[in-house]
Write an enzyme that holds these catalytic residues in place. Structure first.
Site, PDB file in Angstrom:
ATOM      1  N   THR A  70      35.200  41.622  43.369  1.00  0.00           N
ATOM      2  CA  THR A  70      34.314  42.285  42.409  1.00  0.00           C
ATOM      3  C   THR A  70      33.136  42.921  43.142  1.00  0.00           C
ATOM      4  O   THR A  70      32.801  44.098  42.909  1.00  0.00           O
ATOM      5  CB  THR A  70      33.805  41.272  41.363  1.00  0.00           C
ATOM      6  OG1 THR A  70      34.945  40.734  40.675  1.00  0.00           O
ATOM      7  CG2 THR A  70      32.866  41.914  40.365  1.00  0.00           C
ATOM      8  N   ASN A 147      47.293  43.035  38.750  1.00  0.00           N
ATOM      9  CA  ASN A 147      47.075  41.620  38.465  1.00  0.00           C
ATOM     10  C   ASN A 147      47.824  41.148  37.218  1.00  0.00           C
ATOM     11  O   ASN A 147      48.202  39.986  37.118  1.00  0.00           O
ATOM     12  CB  ASN A 147      45.582  41.323  38.326  1.00  0.00           C
ATOM     13  CG  ASN A 147      44.854  42.355  37.507  1.00  0.00           C
ATOM     14  OD1 ASN A 147      44.909  43.551  37.811  1.00  0.00           O
ATOM     15  ND2 ASN A 147      44.171  41.925  36.467  1.00  0.00           N
ATOM     16  N   SER A 194      39.925  39.207  47.693  1.00  0.00           N
ATOM     17  CA  SER A 194      39.264  37.941  47.371  1.00  0.00           C
ATOM     18  C   SER A 194      40.074  36.786  47.938  1.00  0.00           C
ATOM     19  O   SER A 194      41.281  36.688  47.683  1.00  0.00           O
ATOM     20  CB  SER A 194      39.229  37.753  45.845  1.00  0.00           C
ATOM     21  OG  SER A 194      37.987  38.057  45.320  1.00  0.00           O
ATOM     22  N   HIS A 196      40.248  33.615  47.164  1.00  0.00           N
ATOM     23  CA  HIS A 196      40.840  32.583  46.293  1.00  0.00           C
ATOM     24  C   HIS A 196      42.146  33.019  45.651  1.00  0.00           C
ATOM     25  O   HIS A 196      42.799  32.234  44.958  1.00  0.00           O
ATOM     26  CB  HIS A 196      39.842  32.150  45.209  1.00  0.00           C
ATOM     27  CG  HIS A 196      39.579  33.169  44.147  1.00  0.00           C
ATOM     28  ND1 HIS A 196      40.139  33.091  42.899  1.00  0.00           N
ATOM     29  CD2 HIS A 196      38.828  34.288  44.152  1.00  0.00           C
ATOM     30  CE1 HIS A 196      39.716  34.118  42.162  1.00  0.00           C
ATOM     31  NE2 HIS A 196      38.922  34.861  42.899  1.00  0.00           N
ATOM     32  N   THR A 229      22.579  35.296  53.991  1.00  0.00           N
ATOM     33  CA  THR A 229      23.160  34.377  54.980  1.00  0.00           C
ATOM     34  C   THR A 229      24.675  34.320  54.829  1.00  0.00           C
ATOM     35  O   THR A 229      25.187  34.129  53.721  1.00  0.00           O
ATOM     36  CB  THR A 229      22.550  32.971  54.791  1.00  0.00           C
ATOM     37  OG1 THR A 229      21.140  33.097  54.878  1.00  0.00           O
ATOM     38  CG2 THR A 229      23.045  32.008  55.852  1.00  0.00           C
ATOM     39  N   CYS A 315      41.288  40.130  28.682  1.00  0.00           N
ATOM     40  CA  CYS A 315      40.967  41.135  27.661  1.00  0.00           C
ATOM     41  C   CYS A 315      42.057  41.265  26.616  1.00  0.00           C
ATOM     42  O   CYS A 315      41.910  42.004  25.662  1.00  0.00           O
ATOM     43  CB  CYS A 315      40.760  42.504  28.304  1.00  0.00           C
ATOM     44  SG  CYS A 315      39.502  42.468  29.530  1.00  0.00           S
TER      45      CYS A 315
HETATM   46  N1  PMP Z   1      40.817  42.970  41.514  1.00  0.00           N
HETATM   47  C1  PMP Z   1      41.945  42.395  41.092  1.00  0.00           C
HETATM   48  C2  PMP Z   1      43.213  43.176  41.136  1.00  0.00           C
HETATM   49  C3  PMP Z   1      41.927  41.087  40.622  1.00  0.00           C
HETATM   50  O1  PMP Z   1      43.057  40.516  40.206  1.00  0.00           O
HETATM   51  C4  PMP Z   1      40.692  40.392  40.586  1.00  0.00           C
HETATM   52  C5  PMP Z   1      40.632  38.981  40.052  1.00  0.00           C
HETATM   53  N2  PMP Z   1      41.180  38.824  38.783  1.00  0.00           N
HETATM   54  C6  PMP Z   1      39.552  41.031  41.063  1.00  0.00           C
HETATM   55  C7  PMP Z   1      39.651  42.319  41.505  1.00  0.00           C
HETATM   56  C8  PMP Z   1      38.218  40.344  41.077  1.00  0.00           C
HETATM   57  O2  PMP Z   1      38.258  39.252  41.959  1.00  0.00           O
HETATM   58  P1  PMP Z   1      37.027  38.218  42.007  1.00  0.00           P
HETATM   59  O3  PMP Z   1      36.881  37.695  40.625  1.00  0.00           O
HETATM   60  O4  PMP Z   1      37.480  37.179  42.972  1.00  0.00           O
HETATM   61  O5  PMP Z   1      35.825  38.963  42.467  1.00  0.00           O
END
Ligand code: PMP
Length: 379
Positions: A70, A147, A194, A196, A229, A315
């Site tokens: 994000t 996603n 990201s 995670h 940091t 959504c």
């Molecule tokens: N881009 C895509 C394609 C995602 O699937 C996601 C997480 N759902 C994000 C951006 C945002 O990732 P984060 O919430 O880890 O910032």
């Protein structure tokens, strides 16, 4: 509980947890501090940057560590808007994540265009060159994999067309990394991800930028590009997770197990549809258009019988209206509310996929029974 919501987040993998714990106990100092112990952390941070850059096939000098995709997506649009002509526009695929769509709208208000896409949400690269010739374009942004559906875009071909036109190209590769080979991203001028989503931890991400960006001010960290940091333990965990994911290579058996799950459902639940079934998709996702019942009812029922799945996106829960991805794929708002997303991981076994198919059949039977008994009561 069987976990089938890996596109929302993955369970941190063992190597990431080990790397994180070691860095937290050994390398917790502020990398910018003047002590020699802090300097060692700085060296490790730069080594991690080099290794991550090698995984992505990009130059280490282009990689910044962020808090996640994000932030990376926002940084790209804010940076481009500061340097672009005030009349230039940005072109997006219609299925981008909200952190791309809303960043584009904020920084290029009234100057955002959607590229045409087919019924699977895929941008046809041949439509790009005419669009680039017709108007002044500051950035093209097309995600690597979606996603909600896992549908894969021809991002590398699109990157080549942008390069030939001298237009910067950004790809949100958040769902691609850790699932498919990641070493070809030099084709993108900007890239977001990201940790995670591929076995790392929340709050850590990557921004690859081939030009000098400065997006958070107030310190000289990250070569002055992103003040604050640095989170070395999070970066160490992200590197361990990505290296491990890349070491698995291609694993057709994972896709076969997902496909067998879909076939089994199609054979037993009449009217079910798999979104993006006939186009290239990530091996771990099924976006299922169910024949009846709102997706939240499916999610609740499946959870009660031990399976954690998701709606197409947050959504699409009916609260904020239907998902823009479903709309781009031609689904009506009512259909969009029937989309259930399941997303496995490398650890998901064929037996778990088959158990999920059984759970869907049981959930369907129970939902039908619930609805017929409520119909009787209402009469
Ligand atoms: N881009 C895509 C394609 C995602 O699937 C996601 C997480 N759902 C994000 C951006 C945002 O990732 P984060 O919430 O880890 O910032």
């Amino acid at each position: 509980m069987a976990y089938f919501d890996n596109n929302a987040t993955t369970r941190p993998c063992e190597v990431a947890l080990a790397a994180h714990s070691e860095a937290l106990s050994e390398d917790w100092r502020n990398p910018s501090a003047p002590s020699s112990a802090a300097a060692r952390v700085r060296v490790k941070l730069d080594l991690a940057r080099e290794k991550l850059a090698a995984c992505l096939g990009v130059s280490p000098g282009t990689v910044s560590f962020t808090s996640g995709a994000t932030e990376s997506n926002n940084a790209v649009f804010s940076h481009i808007s500061r340097h672009a002509s005030p009349h230039s526009r940005v072109l997006l695929s219609p299925v981008e994540h909200p952190s791309v769509r809303e960043a584009a709208s904020r920084y290029f208000s009234g100057r955002v265009d959607e590229l045409p896409a087919d019924g699977s949400g895929i941008v046809d690269p041949s439509t790009l060159a005419p669009a680039l010739d017709a108007t002044q374009v500051a950035l093209v942004s097309v995600m690597a994999a979606n996603n909600e559906t896992g549908v894969i875009q021809s991002w590398d071909e699109i990157a080549g067309i942008c390069r030939a036109h001298g237009v910067p190209f950004h790809s949100d590769a958040t769902q691609w990394l850790g699932k498919l080979p990641s070493s070809k991203f030099d084709a993108c001028d900007y890239l977001s991800a990201s940790a995670h989503k591929f076995g790392g931890l929340k709050g850590v991400g990557i921004l690859k930028a081939s030009t000098e960006v400065s997006f958070i001010v107030g310190g000289e960290q990250e070569s002055g590009r992103r003040a604050g940091t640095e989170n070395y333990p999070g970066v160490a965990a992200m590197l361990a997770a990505l290296e491990e994911a890349d070491s698995f290579g291609e694993t057709p058996t994972l896709e076969q197990a997902r496909n067998a799950f879909e076939e089994s459902l199609r054979a037993s639940i009449p009217g079910i549809e798999v979104l993006g079934k006939n186009v290239p998709r990530l091996w771990n996702v099924s976006a299922l258009l169910m024949p009846r019942f709102d997706n939240l009812r499916w999610v609740g029922k499946l959870e009660k019988i031990g399976h954690e799945v998701s709606t197409g996106s947050a959504c699409a829960t009916g609260k904020d209206g239907p998902s823009h991805v479903s709309a781009a794929m031609g689904l009506s708002p009512e259909q969009a509310r029937r989309v259930v997303r399941v997303s496995g991981s490398r650890e998901t076994t064929p037996a778990e996929w088959s158990g999920l198919a059984d759970a869907f059949r049981l959930a369907y039977a129970e939902l039908q029974a619930d609805s017929s008994s409520s119909e009787v009561v209402s009469i």
